[in-house]
Design a protein around this motif. Structure first.
Motif, PDB file in Angstrom:
ATOM      1  N   ALA A  19     -10.214 120.586   3.982  1.00  0.00           N
ATOM      2  CA  ALA A  19     -10.268 121.321   2.711  1.00  0.00           C
ATOM      3  C   ALA A  19      -9.888 123.005   2.994  1.00  0.00           C
ATOM      4  CB  ALA A  19     -11.342 121.186   1.922  1.00  0.00           C
ATOM      5  N   LEU A  20     -10.683 123.418   4.016  1.00  0.00           N
ATOM      6  CA  LEU A  20     -10.464 124.881   4.047  1.00  0.00           C
ATOM      7  C   LEU A  20      -9.250 125.325   4.869  1.00  0.00           C
ATOM      8  CD1 LEU A  20     -11.806 127.737   4.480  1.00  0.00           C
ATOM      9  CD2 LEU A  20     -12.907 127.070   6.592  1.00  0.00           C
ATOM     10  N   GLN A  22      -6.199 123.732   3.876  1.00  0.00           N
ATOM     11  CA  GLN A  22      -5.423 123.654   3.138  1.00  0.00           C
ATOM     12  C   GLN A  22      -5.442 124.765   2.053  1.00  0.00           C
ATOM     13  OE1 GLN A  22      -6.538 119.882   1.214  1.00  0.00           O
ATOM     14  NE2 GLN A  22      -4.967 118.622   2.485  1.00  0.00           N
ATOM     15  N   THR A  23      -6.861 125.265   1.824  1.00  0.00           N
ATOM     16  CA  THR A  23      -6.906 126.466   1.046  1.00  0.00           C
ATOM     17  C   THR A  23      -6.211 127.693   1.809  1.00  0.00           C
ATOM     18  OG1 THR A  23      -9.298 125.465   0.155  1.00  0.00           O
ATOM     19  CG2 THR A  23      -8.924 127.762   0.058  1.00  0.00           C
ATOM     20  N   LEU A  24      -6.608 127.972   2.903  1.00  0.00           N
ATOM     21  CA  LEU A  24      -5.919 129.257   3.631  1.00  0.00           C
ATOM     22  C   LEU A  24      -4.537 129.060   3.544  1.00  0.00           C
ATOM     23  CD1 LEU A  24      -8.471 129.317   6.599  1.00  0.00           C
ATOM     24  CD2 LEU A  24      -8.361 130.914   4.780  1.00  0.00           C
ATOM     25  N   ALA A  26      -2.806 127.746   1.193  1.00  0.00           N
ATOM     26  CA  ALA A  26      -2.294 128.047  -0.120  1.00  0.00           C
ATOM     27  C   ALA A  26      -2.544 129.543  -0.638  1.00  0.00           C
ATOM     28  CB  ALA A  26      -3.179 127.072  -1.150  1.00  0.00           C
ATOM     29  N   GLU A  27      -3.669 130.103  -0.259  1.00  0.00           N
ATOM     30  CA  GLU A  27      -4.133 131.308  -0.729  1.00  0.00           C
ATOM     31  C   GLU A  27      -3.650 132.681   0.100  1.00  0.00           C
ATOM     32  OE1 GLU A  27      -5.215 131.629  -3.724  1.00  0.00           O
ATOM     33  OE2 GLU A  27      -5.648 129.508  -3.945  1.00  0.00           O
ATOM     34  N   LYS A 111     -19.870 128.924   1.331  1.00  0.00           N
ATOM     35  CA  LYS A 111     -18.905 127.666   0.964  1.00  0.00           C
ATOM     36  C   LYS A 111     -18.559 127.611  -0.475  1.00  0.00           C
ATOM     37  CE  LYS A 111     -19.729 125.225   5.328  1.00  0.00           C
ATOM     38  NZ  LYS A 111     -20.128 123.959   5.808  1.00  0.00           N
ATOM     39  N   PRO A 115     -11.443 129.555  -4.291  1.00  0.00           N
ATOM     40  CA  PRO A 115     -10.541 129.587  -3.309  1.00  0.00           C
ATOM     41  C   PRO A 115      -9.664 130.968  -3.341  1.00  0.00           C
ATOM     42  CG  PRO A 115     -10.452 127.428  -4.228  1.00  0.00           C
ATOM     43  CD  PRO A 115     -11.342 128.005  -5.063  1.00  0.00           C
ATOM     44  N   LEU A 118     -11.878 133.268  -1.619  1.00  0.00           N
ATOM     45  CA  LEU A 118     -11.824 132.941  -0.086  1.00  0.00           C
ATOM     46  C   LEU A 118     -10.508 133.707   0.458  1.00  0.00           C
ATOM     47  CD1 LEU A 118     -13.102 129.771   1.471  1.00  0.00           C
ATOM     48  CD2 LEU A 118     -10.992 130.798   2.345  1.00  0.00           C
ATOM     49  N   GLY A 119      -9.453 133.402  -0.028  1.00  0.00           N
ATOM     50  CA  GLY A 119      -8.292 133.911   0.465  1.00  0.00           C
ATOM     51  C   GLY A 119      -8.252 135.240   0.796  1.00  0.00           C
TER      52      GLY A 119
END
Length: 223
Positions: A19-20, A22-24, A26-27, A111, A115, A118-119
Motif C-alpha cells: 500500500a505504501l 502504491q501511494t508513493l 501515485a503521490e 501511518k 496519502p 505522505l507524498g
C-alpha cells in the motif's frame, strides 16, 4: 536528489508495504519513477543497504523482526550514517516522536497520514529536509543521557553483532543462538564478549535492562 531515486520500505506487514509503495508511486512527482525496495526485517534492511549504498531514504517501521523499538534505528544510523532514515509508525505519541528525533531520525511519519500529505512529507525528506509532525513540540522530554549513550554504543555493533544482541535481549542462550545462526557456541561466546565490551556492560542482564529503555509499545497491540 538524483534522477534515479531509490528508497527502502521497511515493514514486516506485506500489505502495508504494498500500500505504501502504491501511494508513493501515485503521490510523488519525480523526474523518473522511484525505485522502491522492500524489507521485512532489520537484517533485510542491512542487506539492502549493503547492496544499495546510494539509497536516498529508508522508511523504517519501529516494530520489525530483528529489533526492539529504537534499537534498529540506532544501529542503522551508526552503520550507514549518511543515509537518511525516517520512522513510519502507528506509535506516534509525542514522546515517541521526540525520541526518534533525538536518536537521529530525519523524520517521523504517522501511518494515519493522508496519502497526499505522505507524498509531500517524503518529497521534503528526499530534498534533504527533516519532517516531523507537531507532536515533536508537544513532548515534555526525550531520550535521557544514559539511554542516548547506550544508543550511541549500539551504533558500533556490526550487523552480525546486532543480530546476536537482539537474540540476547530476547533471552536466548548461547546454544540457542548458535543453532539459529548455524554457528558454533565458541563463536557466539566471542560475539557476546565483543558486544558486552562495545556496549559497556558487564553481563547479559544489563544488556536486557538497557535495551528496555529503547522499547516502544506497539500501538497495534495496545488496542
Amino acid at each position: 536528489m538524483s534522477t534515479d531515486t531509490k528508497m527502502i520500505i521497511a515493514d514486516d506487514h506485506p500489505l502495508f508495504r504494498t500500500a505504501l509503495q502504491q501511494t508513493l508511486q501515485a503521490e510523488l512527482t519525480l523526474p523518473a519513477p522511484p525505485q522502491l525496495l522492500q524489507a521485512d526485517s532489520i537484517d533485510a534492511v542491512h542487506g539492502l543497504l549493503g547492496q544499495h549504498p546510494d539509497t536516498d531514504l529508508v522508511l523504517l517501521d519501529l516494530h520489525m523482526p530483528g529489533a526492539h523499538g529504537f534499537s534498529g534505528l540506532a544501529n542503522l544510523r551508526g552503520v550507514f550514517p549518511t543515509i537518511p532514515i525516517a520512522i513510519i509508525s502507528a506509535s506516534d505519541q509525542p514522546h515517541v516522536v521526540r525520541q526518534a528525533a533525538d536518536l537521529g531520525a530525519s523524520g517521523f511519519i504517522p501511518k494515519t497520514l493522508a496519502p497526499a500529505a505522505l507524498g509531500r512529507a517524503v518529497a521534503d525528506l528526499l530534498a534533504g529536509a527533516t519532517w516531523f509532525t507537531d507532536a515533536l513540540n508537544q513532548a515534555s522530554e526525550g531520550i535521557d543521557q544514559a539511554t542516548a549513550q547506550f544508543a550511541e554504543r549500539l551504533a558500533n555493533l556490526t550487523p552480525h553483532q546486532f543480530r546476536v544482541y537482539t537474540m540476547i535481549t530476547e533471552g536466548m542462550l548461547n546454544k540457542q543462538i548458535a543453532y539459529d545462526l548455524n554457528i558454533s557456541e565458541p563463536t557466539v561466546k566471542a560475539h557476546v564478549t565483543a558486544i558486552l565490551r562495545k556496549l559497556g556492560v558487564r553481563d547479559r542482564k544489563q544488556v536486557i535492562i538497557a535495551a528496555g529503555a529503547l522499547a516502544v509499545e506497539d500501538a497495534a497491540n495496545s488496542l
